[in-house]
Structures are given as C-alpha cells and as structure tokens.
Design a protein around this motif. Structure first.
Motif, short mmCIF file in Angstrom:
data_model
loop_
_atom_site.label_atom_id
_atom_site.label_comp_id
_atom_site.label_asym_id
_atom_site.label_seq_id
_atom_site.Cartn_x
_atom_site.Cartn_y
_atom_site.Cartn_z
N LEU A 159 0.83 -1.27 0.06
CA LEU A 159 -0.03 -0.07 0.01
C LEU A 159 0.89 1.39 0.05
O LEU A 159 0.36 2.29 -0.62
N LYS A 160 1.90 1.26 0.85
CA LYS A 160 2.85 2.31 0.93
C LYS A 160 3.40 2.57 -0.72
O LYS A 160 3.67 3.89 -0.87
N ALA A 161 3.90 1.44 -1.22
CA ALA A 161 4.35 1.58 -2.65
C ALA A 161 3.58 2.06 -3.44
O ALA A 161 3.74 2.88 -4.49
N LEU A 162 2.18 1.95 -3.52
CA LEU A 162 1.15 2.23 -4.24
C LEU A 162 1.01 3.78 -4.07
O LEU A 162 0.86 4.45 -5.17
N ILE A 163 0.88 4.01 -2.90
CA ILE A 163 0.81 5.64 -2.57
C ILE A 163 1.79 6.33 -3.02
O ILE A 163 1.69 7.46 -3.64
N ARG A 164 3.16 5.90 -3.08
CA ARG A 164 4.30 6.63 -3.56
C ARG A 164 4.22 6.45 -5.14
O ARG A 164 4.31 7.57 -5.81
N SER A 165 3.90 5.41 -5.90
CA SER A 165 3.40 5.39 -7.17
C SER A 165 2.47 6.45 -7.63
O SER A 165 2.61 7.02 -8.77
N PHE A 166 1.55 6.50 -6.88
CA PHE A 166 0.22 7.32 -7.25
C PHE A 166 0.93 8.90 -7.15
O PHE A 166 0.52 9.68 -8.28
N VAL A 214 -2.44 15.20 -6.49
CA VAL A 214 -1.00 15.03 -6.01
C VAL A 214 -1.13 15.41 -4.30
O VAL A 214 -0.34 14.82 -3.75
N ASP A 215 -1.78 16.61 -3.90
CA ASP A 215 -1.99 16.89 -2.71
C ASP A 215 -2.55 15.42 -1.87
O ASP A 215 -2.29 15.33 -0.76
N LEU A 216 -3.42 15.01 -2.59
CA LEU A 216 -4.06 13.62 -1.88
C LEU A 216 -2.99 12.72 -1.71
O LEU A 216 -2.96 12.18 -0.42
N SER A 217 -2.31 12.63 -2.48
CA SER A 217 -1.30 11.39 -2.29
C SER A 217 -0.48 11.93 -1.12
O SER A 217 -0.04 10.93 -0.37
N THR A 218 0.15 13.07 -1.04
CA THR A 218 0.64 13.56 0.07
C THR A 218 0.04 13.35 1.52
O THR A 218 0.84 12.69 2.43
N GLU A 219 -1.22 13.58 1.47
CA GLU A 219 -2.06 13.31 2.64
C GLU A 219 -2.00 12.05 2.84
O GLU A 219 -2.32 11.47 4.28
N LEU A 220 -2.29 11.16 1.93
CA LEU A 220 -2.59 9.63 2.19
C LEU A 220 -1.44 9.08 3.16
O LEU A 220 -1.25 8.18 3.52
#
Length: 324
Positions: A6-13, A121-127
């Motif tokens: 999940l962490k890798a997916l968030i970074r990829s996102f 992009v902002d969402l990915s940072t918050e996630l």
C-alpha cells in the motif's frame, strides 16, 4: 498483498500524478499515448464522475481507524482511482489530436483537468501522512478540492463549448465596463486632470499649468472622445449579442474566431482608453489602436451575419452601417 504494498502504491500514485501535472504544465500532452475512443468527450465525462466516486471511497477508507483494519480494501480503492486518472490523461491526449475540437474549449478542459490532477498530488501526500502516522488526526482536505474540480469539469462537459464562450464574453464585457464608465465621464470634461491610472508624480503636479489644453484643442478632444464613447457603446452591444444569439449549428472554428476577435477588441479598448486619458490628444498610436478596434469589430459583426440565417443576420448588417 504484503504490508509494504500500500505504501508503494501511494508513492507510485504521487509520482504518476506529479508527472502528469508536469506534462500538462509544459503543454506536452502528446507525450502520453492517446486513447482510441469513438466519443472521447462522453468518455471523459464518465471518467470524471468515476474519479469523484473513487475519491469519496478513498476519503472513507483512509480514515486512520478504518485503514488499520482494511488495508487491502484501501489498496484496491486507490488503485481504481489511479487507473481512472490514467485513462483520463490518455483521453486528453486523444482530444489534443482531434483538430475538430474548439481550441478554447479544449484548453479549458485541459486547464481544469490539470487542477484536478494537482489536487490528486495533494491527496497522495495526505495519504502517505495518514498511512505512516495512522493517528486520529488524519484529515483529507484535498478530497473537497477534488470534488469541486470534478463538479467544474462535469459542468464544462455537459454545457459544451457555446456555454464556455458565453462565460468568456460575459467576462470581456465586465472588463470593458471597468474602464468605460470612467472614460464616459471623463469624455465630458477631459480638461479635468484625474490621475485615474496613477501615472502622475510630483514633477507632473508642478507642471500642471503647462499641460492645460487650449480651448480649440479641448473642444477637439471632447468631440473625439464623444465619438468614441458612442462607438465603444456599439461595440459593447455587438459583443453582448453573442451571449444568447448563437445557434447550435455554430462550428467549433467559428467559436474560436468569435472568442479571439472579442478578446482582441477588449484589449484594444482598454489600451485606447488608457492612451487617450493619459495623453489627452490623438496620436499615430491611438489611430492604430482605433483602426484595429474598427477592423476587428466589423470582422466580428460580419462573422455573426454569416452564422445567422434569420432576421438576426439583419441586426448585424444594420450594426455595421451604424458603426461606419
């Protein structure tokens, strides 16, 4: 799914959305492989609605207390959002290659989708912050921004290019009005030096007597200014006529031509008012500006005349006669 997935997916996102923002900012959407859809605008509308729905689910599942128990669901939900964004960018690339689209409409679609992806992009940072901390303090402020972005794009796509042109024209009329009302008052008595645009300085104040116009020059200026007050009023009527009068048969190229002409006229009128109120006399530069206003306005009226096949066409013919 392993725990780090999940962490890798968030970074990829985050990487993907940032890349797309850079692509859109640099106007290099052609670097993205275009989709091959029969009706790309209809597909884009479906995708934007889907993105809004996926974002809502992300907002629910990424609450810290929920995330700890449902990481697999969180992974699937974010993956779906990411896939929808991938398809969206590919559709934007296809639209870029479609020369039948209105340019101003496509640019507006592009700009609004760029804002949408920036919010992601902002969402990915918050996630990532929520995932790493997993505290009750996690807040997804960007969810609201994404909803707003989606609503704007949905409205744009559902209303079409003619509605966008109408909104642009309303803005142009507002911009003309900003300076025209003051110019109309000034034209009645241009001898009153009013530093409307903040050009004066102490030296100008000291030399104010030297700048007084002779009675002959003042009368010429009043006559000239009054003539252009009437002409600009006619131009305002011309531009305002496009808010409701355009038939649905108006082509995309005609929409772009109307937009470009009225935009140029708006800029020229602003330049004319500033130049005349500053210099208080005609000049070669002002003559060039007024010639361009007339040329663009008559071209715009003739374009409208050709678009209409009813008595509205006669209105534009009459306008041209009155303006000349």
């Amino acid at each position: 799914m392993t725990k780090p997935d999940l962490k890798a997916l968030i970074r990829s996102f985050n990487d993907a959305t940032q890349y797309w923002v850079n692509i859109l900012n640099s106007k290099e959407i052609n670097k993205v492989t275009p989709s091959k859809i029969e009706k790309p605008l209809d597909e884009l509308l479906k995708l934007i609605k889907l993105i809004k729905a996926h974002t809502t689910k992300v907002g629910i599942i990424f609450k810290p207390e929920t995330l700890q128990k449902q990481e697999q669901t969180a992974y699937n939900t974010l993956e779906s959002l990411s896939e929808s964004l991938v398809f969206t960018v590919s559709v934007l690339s296809q639209l870029n290659n479609d020369k039948n689209n209105s340019n101003i409409y496509y640019q507006e679609i592009l700009d609004q989708n760029r804002l949408l992806i920036e919010s992601n992009v902002d969402l990915s940072t918050e996630l990532m912050h929520i995932y790493e901390d997993k505290t009750d303090e996690g807040r997804l402020v960007s969810i609201g921004k994404i909803w707003s972005n989606c609503d704007s794009i949905i409205s744009l796509l559902e209303n079409g290019a003619l509605s966008l042109l109408t909104n642009k024209i309303k803005l142009s009329i507002s911009l003309i009005d900003d300076g025209f009302d003051e110019f109309s008052e000034w034209a009645k008595n241009p001898e009153e030096v009013d530093d409307t645009f903040g050009f004066s300085d102490e030296e100008d104040d000291e030399n104010e007597d030297e700048e007084s116009l002779s009675e002959e020059d003042l009368n010429k200026l009043i006559e000239y200014s009054g003539k252009w007050v009437k002409k600009i009023e006619l131009v305002k009527l011309l531009i305002a006529s496009f808010k409701k009068s355009l038939p649905k048969s108006t082509t995309n190229s005609q929409i772009d031509d109307i937009y470009d002409l009225q935009k140029n006229i708006t800029i020229l009128i602003d330049k004319f008012i500033v130049e005349l109120m500053l210099n208080r006399c005609s000049s070669k530069e002002i003559d060039t500006i007024t010639n361009d206003i007339s040329k663009n306005s008559i071209t715009l009226a003739k374009l409208a005349e050709s678009i209409h096949n009813d008595k509205k066409s006669t209105w534009y013919s009459t306008w041209i006669i009155k303006y000349d």
